[in-house]
Write a protein that holds these residues in place. Sequence first.
Motif, PDB file in Angstrom:
ATOM      1  N   TYR A   1     -12.338  -4.114  -6.779  1.00 23.84           N
ATOM      2  CA  TYR A   1     -13.527  -3.553  -6.131  1.00 23.84           C
ATOM      3  C   TYR A   1     -14.798  -4.019  -6.834  1.00 23.84           C
ATOM      4  CZ  TYR A   1     -16.669  -0.120  -4.018  1.00 23.84           C
ATOM      5  OH  TYR A   1     -17.704   0.484  -3.353  1.00 23.84           O
ATOM      6  N   HIS A   2     -14.773  -4.021  -8.169  1.00 25.22           N
ATOM      7  CA  HIS A   2     -15.969  -4.363  -8.945  1.00 25.22           C
ATOM      8  C   HIS A   2     -16.002  -5.818  -9.403  1.00 25.22           C
ATOM      9  CE1 HIS A   2     -17.662  -0.315  -9.161  1.00 25.22           C
ATOM     10  NE2 HIS A   2     -16.440   0.131  -9.345  1.00 25.22           N
ATOM     11  N   GLY A   3     -14.904  -6.545  -9.205  1.00 24.82           N
ATOM     12  CA  GLY A   3     -14.855  -7.924  -9.690  1.00 24.82           C
ATOM     13  C   GLY A   3     -14.742  -8.004 -11.192  1.00 24.82           C
ATOM     14  N   ASN A   4     -13.995  -7.093 -11.801  1.00 25.35           N
ATOM     15  CA  ASN A   4     -13.809  -7.089 -13.251  1.00 25.35           C
ATOM     16  C   ASN A   4     -12.558  -7.881 -13.632  1.00 25.35           C
ATOM     17  OD1 ASN A   4     -16.028  -5.476 -13.712  1.00 25.35           O
ATOM     18  ND2 ASN A   4     -14.855  -3.571 -13.793  1.00 25.35           N
TER      19      ASN A   4
ATOM     20  N   TYR B   1     -12.333  -6.820  -1.616  1.00 21.65           N
ATOM     21  CA  TYR B   1     -12.246  -5.458  -1.120  1.00 21.65           C
ATOM     22  C   TYR B   1     -10.903  -5.155  -0.445  1.00 21.65           C
ATOM     23  CZ  TYR B   1     -17.241  -4.859  -2.058  1.00 21.65           C
ATOM     24  OH  TYR B   1     -18.468  -4.758  -2.675  1.00 21.65           O
ATOM     25  N   LYS B   2     -10.329  -6.154   0.242  1.00 24.03           N
ATOM     26  CA  LYS B   2      -9.033  -5.922   0.883  1.00 24.03           C
ATOM     27  C   LYS B   2      -7.938  -5.685  -0.154  1.00 24.03           C
ATOM     28  CE  LYS B   2      -9.825  -8.254   5.314  1.00 24.03           C
ATOM     29  NZ  LYS B   2      -9.363  -9.316   6.233  1.00 24.03           N
ATOM     30  N   SER B   3      -7.976  -6.449  -1.231  1.00 24.96           N
ATOM     31  CA  SER B   3      -7.004  -6.244  -2.312  1.00 24.96           C
ATOM     32  C   SER B   3      -7.252  -4.916  -3.004  1.00 24.96           C
ATOM     33  CB  SER B   3      -7.079  -7.396  -3.323  1.00 24.96           C
ATOM     34  OG  SER B   3      -6.618  -8.604  -2.749  1.00 24.96           O
ATOM     35  N   ALA B   4      -8.523  -4.559  -3.146  1.00 29.22           N
ATOM     36  CA  ALA B   4      -8.847  -3.261  -3.746  1.00 29.22           C
ATOM     37  C   ALA B   4      -8.240  -2.141  -2.905  1.00 29.22           C
ATOM     38  CB  ALA B   4     -10.361  -3.082  -3.841  1.00 29.22           C
ATOM     39  N   PHE B   5      -8.421  -2.225  -1.584  1.00 31.14           N
ATOM     40  CA  PHE B   5      -7.854  -1.212  -0.685  1.00 31.14           C
ATOM     41  C   PHE B   5      -6.337  -1.143  -0.837  1.00 31.14           C
ATOM     42  CE2 PHE B   5      -5.739  -0.058   3.246  1.00 31.14           C
ATOM     43  CZ  PHE B   5      -6.332   1.152   3.544  1.00 31.14           C
ATOM     44  N   LYS B   6      -5.686  -2.293  -0.879  1.00 32.68           N
ATOM     45  CA  LYS B   6      -4.223  -2.361  -0.999  1.00 32.68           C
ATOM     46  C   LYS B   6      -3.731  -1.607  -2.230  1.00 32.68           C
ATOM     47  CE  LYS B   6      -0.777  -5.688  -2.565  1.00 32.68           C
ATOM     48  NZ  LYS B   6      -0.535  -7.105  -2.929  1.00 32.68           N
ATOM     49  N   TRP B   7      -4.393  -1.828  -3.367  1.00 35.03           N
ATOM     50  CA  TRP B   7      -3.919  -1.211  -4.623  1.00 35.03           C
ATOM     51  C   TRP B   7      -4.316   0.256  -4.716  1.00 35.03           C
ATOM     52  CZ3 TRP B   7      -0.096  -3.040  -7.227  1.00 35.03           C
ATOM     53  CH2 TRP B   7       0.185  -4.404  -7.170  1.00 35.03           C
ATOM     54  N   PHE B   8      -5.482   0.611  -4.174  1.00 41.87           N
ATOM     55  CA  PHE B   8      -5.846   2.040  -4.129  1.00 41.87           C
ATOM     56  C   PHE B   8      -4.851   2.804  -3.250  1.00 41.87           C
ATOM     57  CE2 PHE B   8     -10.488   0.885  -5.123  1.00 41.87           C
ATOM     58  CZ  PHE B   8     -10.390   1.373  -6.426  1.00 41.87           C
TER      59      PHE B   8
ATOM     60  N   VAL C   1      -7.296  10.448  -8.096  1.00 37.45           N
ATOM     61  CA  VAL C   1      -8.510   9.622  -8.111  1.00 37.45           C
ATOM     62  C   VAL C   1      -8.419   8.544  -7.027  1.00 37.45           C
ATOM     63  CG1 VAL C   1      -9.966   8.095  -9.503  1.00 37.45           C
ATOM     64  CG2 VAL C   1      -8.859  10.077 -10.564  1.00 37.45           C
ATOM     65  N   ALA C   2      -7.232   7.975  -6.872  1.00 38.13           N
ATOM     66  CA  ALA C   2      -7.035   6.956  -5.839  1.00 38.13           C
ATOM     67  C   ALA C   2      -7.202   7.558  -4.443  1.00 38.13           C
ATOM     68  CB  ALA C   2      -5.660   6.321  -5.990  1.00 38.13           C
ATOM     69  N   LYS C   3      -6.767   8.787  -4.266  1.00 40.29           N
ATOM     70  CA  LYS C   3      -6.940   9.463  -2.970  1.00 40.29           C
ATOM     71  C   LYS C   3      -8.427   9.617  -2.643  1.00 40.29           C
ATOM     72  CE  LYS C   3      -2.611  12.027  -3.408  1.00 40.29           C
ATOM     73  NZ  LYS C   3      -1.984  13.347  -3.632  1.00 40.29           N
ATOM     74  N   ASN C   4      -9.219   9.917  -3.656  1.00 46.07           N
ATOM     75  CA  ASN C   4     -10.670  10.004  -3.469  1.00 46.07           C
ATOM     76  C   ASN C   4     -11.240   8.647  -3.035  1.00 46.07           C
ATOM     77  OD1 ASN C   4     -13.337  10.952  -3.545  1.00 46.07           O
ATOM     78  ND2 ASN C   4     -13.564  10.442  -5.702  1.00 46.07           N
ATOM     79  N   TRP C   5     -10.768   7.576  -3.707  1.00 49.64           N
ATOM     80  CA  TRP C   5     -11.209   6.236  -3.342  1.00 49.64           C
ATOM     81  C   TRP C   5     -10.842   5.906  -1.900  1.00 49.64           C
ATOM     82  CZ3 TRP C   5     -14.305   2.517  -5.186  1.00 49.64           C
ATOM     83  CH2 TRP C   5     -14.762   2.645  -6.505  1.00 49.64           C
ATOM     84  N   MET C   6      -9.670   6.325  -1.462  1.00 53.19           N
ATOM     85  CA  MET C   6      -9.264   6.067  -0.082  1.00 53.19           C
ATOM     86  C   MET C   6     -10.233   6.741   0.895  1.00 53.19           C
ATOM     87  SD  MET C   6      -6.720   4.050  -0.087  1.00 53.19           S
ATOM     88  CE  MET C   6      -6.284   4.222   1.634  1.00 53.19           C
ATOM     89  N   GLY C   7     -10.644   7.956   0.559  1.00 54.38           N
ATOM     90  CA  GLY C   7     -11.623   8.646   1.389  1.00 54.38           C
ATOM     91  C   GLY C   7     -12.928   7.875   1.482  1.00 54.38           C
TER      92      GLY C   7
END
Length: 406
Positions: free
Chosen positions: A290-293, A299-306, A316-322
């Motif tokens: 998500y942040h490129g760290n 963003y698609k990969s970020a969504f996949k792992w969240f 915390v991941a559930k919050n990110w999904m929201g």
Amino acid sequence: MQLLFQAKNKSSTFLCTLTELIRKHQQTMINSLKLKSLNIYLLLQPSKIDQILAIWNTGCDLFEDDDDILIRIDNWLRKNQIDTSSIFEQALQKQDHLEYASLLGFIYQYGIGVRIHREKAFQWYEVSAKIGNDAVAQTQLAWCYDKGFGTPQSKELAFYWYAKSAEGGYAIGLVNAGHCYNDGIGTEVDQEKAFLAYEKSAKLGYTNAQVYLGNYLLQGISTSKNVDKALAWYRISAYGGNVQAMIQLGDYYMYNTGEEKDKPEGFEWFHQAAEKGSSEGQLCVGYCYYHGNGVLKDYKSAFKWFLKSANGGNPVAKNWMGLLYLEGIGIKKDLKKSFYWWQKAAKCSLPQSSVQHSVGLCYHLPRGVNKDLHLALYWHRKAYENGNENCLDDIQEILKNRLDID
């Protein structure tokens, strides 16, 4: 894939790296031999209960969690098409043999072929711990006292039996005794004794202890701060498959060195933990994408792992999904799914007040759900009670309309 460690110019780091590779090889060989010996023993077709005892003893020798031992036993029972009730009956026939006492405790604790019976589990662990002086049983007995399982809870007796197990050289007993000294459970806080217990257990090959020892060395608790040794112990533990060690290494290289060049290595450690099914590791990988760290922003990969982390139960991941569904980041915008994930996050045992506020806003505005000011007020108040002052205006706005809301 990057190398698991980077060559350094410092001689101390080179020696740590050499030592950790030797330890890794030795421990891998020992564990492999133990599993091969178990498989050979099982092929010799001794009695079924003797085979279960062998699986139990090998699991204890490898410092496996109870869940791992149960899976190993279950797989063996399924493979051989054996009814669990027959295993219990055979175990009872061996009850006069002391070496079966702790196994009987385990059978009663988890209901293998019999109903779970806490008191009998405790009694058999007690027999093995006191009469057999079995260090594994002493740890199990300590756990019973610690949790009040089959006996009145007693932190003092829990510490006593953890210490007895530690005296017998059992790695898990040493770690639990270390926890007692670190947190003052059943005894006074003594971090120097905790450090020594973690160190002894780590040298016996227990990967959890290697993480705790690394933490003490990294922070300089009851010992001189030594980053090289801390990282070496983390790596030894990670090579042994410990996901928490991988996360500790990822955290160090991602956030603590201050060097941008170290971040890719941090990402690789997070990724290894994630691939092993760690919801915390999956959360970290999602955050990195998500942040490129340490990796290109995606963003698609970020969504996949969240999503993987959220499905693994990480609040915390559930919050990110929201958030991702609300903004349409890495996935198509979907207010109903956004509300779904925030509601799941808000119902966790230790929810974030910001999540409770988000659920309140869904009912208040509304978004993703029908408007319901009663429920909006309920969740705003929950958030405020947990220290979130941002929702105070929302509470006052609802009450100002003089709605008939308690």
